[in-house]
Each structure stands twice: as structure tokens, then as C-alpha cells.
Design an enzyme around this catalytic site. Structure first.
Site, PDB file in Angstrom:
ATOM      1  N   ARG A 246      23.673  -4.460 -50.404  1.00  0.00           N
ATOM      2  CA  ARG A 246      24.377  -3.108 -50.859  1.00  0.00           C
ATOM      3  C   ARG A 246      24.288  -3.322 -52.245  1.00  0.00           C
ATOM      4  NH1 ARG A 246      22.988  -1.369 -46.816  1.00  0.00           N
ATOM      5  NH2 ARG A 246      24.175  -0.147 -45.327  1.00  0.00           N
TER       6      ARG A 246
ATOM      7  N   GLY B  70      14.595  -1.702 -46.844  1.00  0.00           N
ATOM      8  CA  GLY B  70      14.739  -2.608 -45.862  1.00  0.00           C
ATOM      9  C   GLY B  70      14.273  -2.607 -44.443  1.00  0.00           C
ATOM     10  N   SER B  71      14.847  -1.678 -43.812  1.00  0.00           N
ATOM     11  CA  SER B  71      14.449  -1.434 -42.444  1.00  0.00           C
ATOM     12  C   SER B  71      13.463  -0.263 -42.250  1.00  0.00           C
ATOM     13  CB  SER B  71      15.812  -0.926 -41.569  1.00  0.00           C
ATOM     14  OG  SER B  71      16.138   0.171 -42.369  1.00  0.00           O
TER      15      SER B  71
ATOM     16  N   GLU C 247      23.635   5.486 -54.569  1.00  0.00           N
ATOM     17  CA  GLU C 247      22.382   5.815 -54.144  1.00  0.00           C
ATOM     18  C   GLU C 247      22.199   7.183 -53.957  1.00  0.00           C
ATOM     19  OE1 GLU C 247      20.640   3.317 -51.126  1.00  0.00           O
ATOM     20  OE2 GLU C 247      21.060   1.552 -52.041  1.00  0.00           O
TER      21      GLU C 247
ATOM     22  N   HIS D 287      15.417   1.608 -51.071  1.00  0.00           N
ATOM     23  CA  HIS D 287      16.149   1.221 -49.734  1.00  0.00           C
ATOM     24  C   HIS D 287      15.251   1.227 -48.701  1.00  0.00           C
ATOM     25  CE1 HIS D 287      20.494   0.902 -48.022  1.00  0.00           C
ATOM     26  NE2 HIS D 287      19.837   0.255 -47.287  1.00  0.00           N
TER      27      HIS D 287
HETATM   28  C1  DGY Z   1      21.565  -0.872 -42.896  1.00  0.00           C
HETATM   29  O1  DGY Z   1      21.302  -0.755 -41.585  1.00  0.00           O
HETATM   30  O2  DGY Z   1      22.587  -1.000 -43.163  1.00  0.00           O
HETATM   31  C2  DGY Z   1      20.454  -0.600 -43.910  1.00  0.00           C
HETATM   32  O3  DGY Z   1      20.871  -0.732 -45.147  1.00  0.00           O
HETATM   33  C3  DGY Z   1      19.857   0.739 -43.628  1.00  0.00           C
HETATM   34  O4  DGY Z   1      18.396   0.363 -43.467  1.00  0.00           O
END
Ligand code: DGY
Length: 346
Positions: free
Chosen positions: A265, A314-315, A294, A312
Site C-alpha cells: 500500500r 497487482g491483481s 490513489e 495498482h
Molecule cells: C488488494 O486486494 O488488496 C489489492 O490491492 C487489490 O488488487
């Protein structure tokens, strides 16, 4: 504010929205705060009177609570960008029994307020481990090998051809990667970095058993680990205690020319300190996927050639985002059926 009649209830063959609320067959109302992948919205609409957000408008926490009241929500599926602070939680109608976040992080939700109100909060652990670890390695390689500078050079038509000294980066093989927070994602990052020949150091509250540690060197004290981190990768949650954890003093403990990776984060780093260190070359580069406030990140990052920045992501794979959505729905299904939620946070 949209009136309930205008809200886009998902198409249903037998129009459950028109059933009286007291009908034993009435499906619970599920409010989705953002647009979700098609497969997730399809399942939500199959099993619930789903209130979608096809325009993907970002609502404030108070607006989400007001929408939940308007549509008579029994459950809310929220996302990482939704600020559900104490006021928003208090404003949620009493009928809302579960708040399932489409994220593993829960720092956007006031968990204490949720606990006090008796609201179940769930998250989506495990399913985004690999995708997030992949992005950490993308950032690591991109920051070490100056990928974003090279890409910008080509796009700006400024590449005059190969030269022996052009955009020389840092070889990652043989370097020491320090991981703070050796949970699921930290371990997945370590596995990938080992394949690149990196030595793994880590700090974690509890030392891992040998079969998970796999030769990584444990440091009980993160401060003591910093001087051996050629690359530092952060994998701990954002809390009041971890806010701006990576400050100027801790950057000063890293080897000169270290590389910073953050997929956790944004608020866990002090942006001013990181930007100063990147400008001074104290940090060689940084690969950042997350930012404080953000999407309004610190403007100082935008012009830094040695900052490799992603929004952002990541996922952000179809497979992972589907899996996150299904997990959120599994949790809502459980609460609605009176079963314990598998990923209950509060
Ligand atoms: C999460 O799941 O916390 C991620 O930051 C969102 O992809």
C-alpha cells in the site's frame, strides 16, 4: 443520487425485483459498488437481486451507504478504492449483514466501526498471491533494468541506436532481496526471485519453518535487515502503525543505490523521503504499483526517470479478478445462508 427505479437491476427472467420483499422466494439484494468482471456480475445476478454499477462510477463511502439504503441492500460487495470509514459504516442500513471487499487489503474499511455495528466483513486472500508476486517481479526487473526509461525513449522517437553505455541498469542475479512481511505474497516473491539468482533475506513477526523458509535468512528486526537489502520489497498491511514506515532514516540504512519495490500500500512509504532519495541517487530506482491517496499520487513521482510506476495492477489479470469476485460471492453466500464466512475479517 439515482432513484431505486432507475438503478440497473440485472436482467432476470422472472423479475425478482418486482416480487414483494416478503415473498419467501425473494432473493437478497446485493449492491456491487463498482463494475466487476462479466463472469462475476453474471453469478451475482443469477443468485441475487444484484444492483450493478455499469458506468463504474466511484462513489464515496456515504454515497455507498445511501445507495444501500435506497435499494434495500442485504449485502454490499465493495472494492479497494471505496472509503468505508466509521461514518459510512454507521450510515449503512441495519439490514446490510455483510460487507465483502473485492480485495485482500482492508485498510479502506473501518474494521472497528464494523465490529461495533455487528457487520461481517470479508476479504479475498490467497487468490491474488501469484498475480501480485508477478507484478512485484515485473517492478523489480523494470526498475533494475530501466525498462520505463527505455520504453519512453522509443515512444518519444529519441532512440538513436544501440550504444555500449546506453541505459545500463543493475544485474539482479547475486543481489540480496530483503522482504518485509513474509506472508503468502512475500513467499511467492521470494520463490520467483530465487529463480533470478537472488539471495533472500526477510523480516517477519514469526520465523518461517525450514520448508517455507527455503534457505532465506530471517531477521527478527527489520531495521537490522535494511543494510543488507540491495532490493527492498514491502509486503505488510497499511495500518496506523505502518504509515510512512519507510522514511528518510530507514532509507538511510539501506545500501547506497538500493532499489525499492512496493506492491503493498502506498501509505507505508513516506513519499517525500522516497522522492528525495530517488532524486539524489540514494535509491537507484523504485518500482511502485501502489500510492498514497490513489489515484492522486504525489506529483513528484511523475517526472522521475528512475521511478517505474504502475496503476495498482497487482491483481489485474482476468483469472485473478474472477477468482476474487467468486471468493467475495462465496463469502456473501455463506453469510446469507447463516454459515460462517470462509474469509471473515471481522
Ligand atoms: C488488494 O486486494 O488488496 C489489492 O490491492 C487489490 O488488487
Amino acid at each position: 443520487m439515482t432513484s431505486p427505479a432507475e438503478l440497473p437491476l440485472a436482467a432476470q427472467s422472472d423479475s425478482p425485483a418486482s416480487r414483494p420483499a416478503s415473498s419467501p422466494n425473494a432473493r437478497p439484494v446485493l449492491l456491487l459498488t463498482r463494475r466487476l468482471p462479466d463472469a462475476v456480475e453474471a453469478r451475482a445476478s443469477r443468485d441475487y437481486r444484484a444492483v450493478l454499477n455499469p458506468d463504474d462510477r466511484a462513489f464515496s463511502g456515504t454515497e455507498i451507504a445511501a445507495r444501500a439504503a435506497e435499494v434495500g441492500a442485504d449485502a454490499v460487495l465493495c472494492c479497494a478504492g471505496d472509503r468505508l470509514d466509521a461514518a459510512a459504516i454507521a450510515a449503512l442500513p441495519q439490514q446490510v449483514r455483510v460487507l465483502a471487499t473485492f480485495s485482500v487489503g482492508t485498510d479502506h474499511i473501518d474494521l472497528e466501526a464494523a465490529r461495533a455495528r455487528g457487520l461481517t466483513v470479508t476479504n479475498t486472500p490467497d487468490v491474488l498471491t501469484d498475480a501480485t508476486a508477478d507484478i512485484a517481479l515485473l517492478l523489480l526487473l523494470g526498475a533494475a533494468r530501466r525498462a520505463s526509461e527505455g520504453e519512453r525513449m522509443i515512444r518519444a522517437n529519441a532512440w538513436t541506436g544501440w550504444t555500449p553505455t546506453q541505459l545500463m541498469g543493475t544485474h539482479v542475479g547475486g543481489k540480496r532481496l530483503g522482504i518485509i512481511g513474509m506472508g503468502r505474497i512475500g513467499q511467492a516473491v521470494a520463490a520467483r526471485a530465487r529463480a533470478f539468482g537472488m539471495t533472500i533475506h526477510y523480516n517477519n513477526r514469526r520465523r518461517l519453518p525450514p520448508e517455507l523458509e527455503l534457505g532465506a535468512i530471517h531477521h527478527a528486526d527489520p531495521e537490522a535487515m535494511l543494510p543488507v537489502c540491495d532490493v527492498l520489497s514491502l509486503h505488510f498491511p497499511a495500518t496506523a502503525e505502518t504509515r510512512h514506515w519507510l522514511n528518510a532514516e530507514r532509507i538511510g540504512r539501506l545500501p547506497p543505490g538500493a532499489i525499492l519495490i512496493n506492491t503493498a500500500r502506498g501509505s507505508v512509504v513516506d513519499d517525500d523521503a522516497v522522492i528525495d532519495a530517488l532524486k539524489a541517487g540514494r535509491l537507484a530506482s523504485a518500482g511502485l504499483d501502489v500510492f498514497e491517496n490513489e489515484p492522486n499520487l504525489h506529483p513528484g513521482y511523475r517526472d522521475l526517470p528512475n521511478a517505474f510506476l504502475l496503476p495498482h495492477l497487482g491483481s489485474a489479470t482476468v483469472e485473478t479478478r474472477n477468482a476474487m469476485g467468486f471468493k467475495a460471492l462465496d463469502n456473501i453466500d455463506a453469510v446469507m445462508a447463516g454459515r460462517p464466512a470462509p474469509d471473515r475479517v471481522v
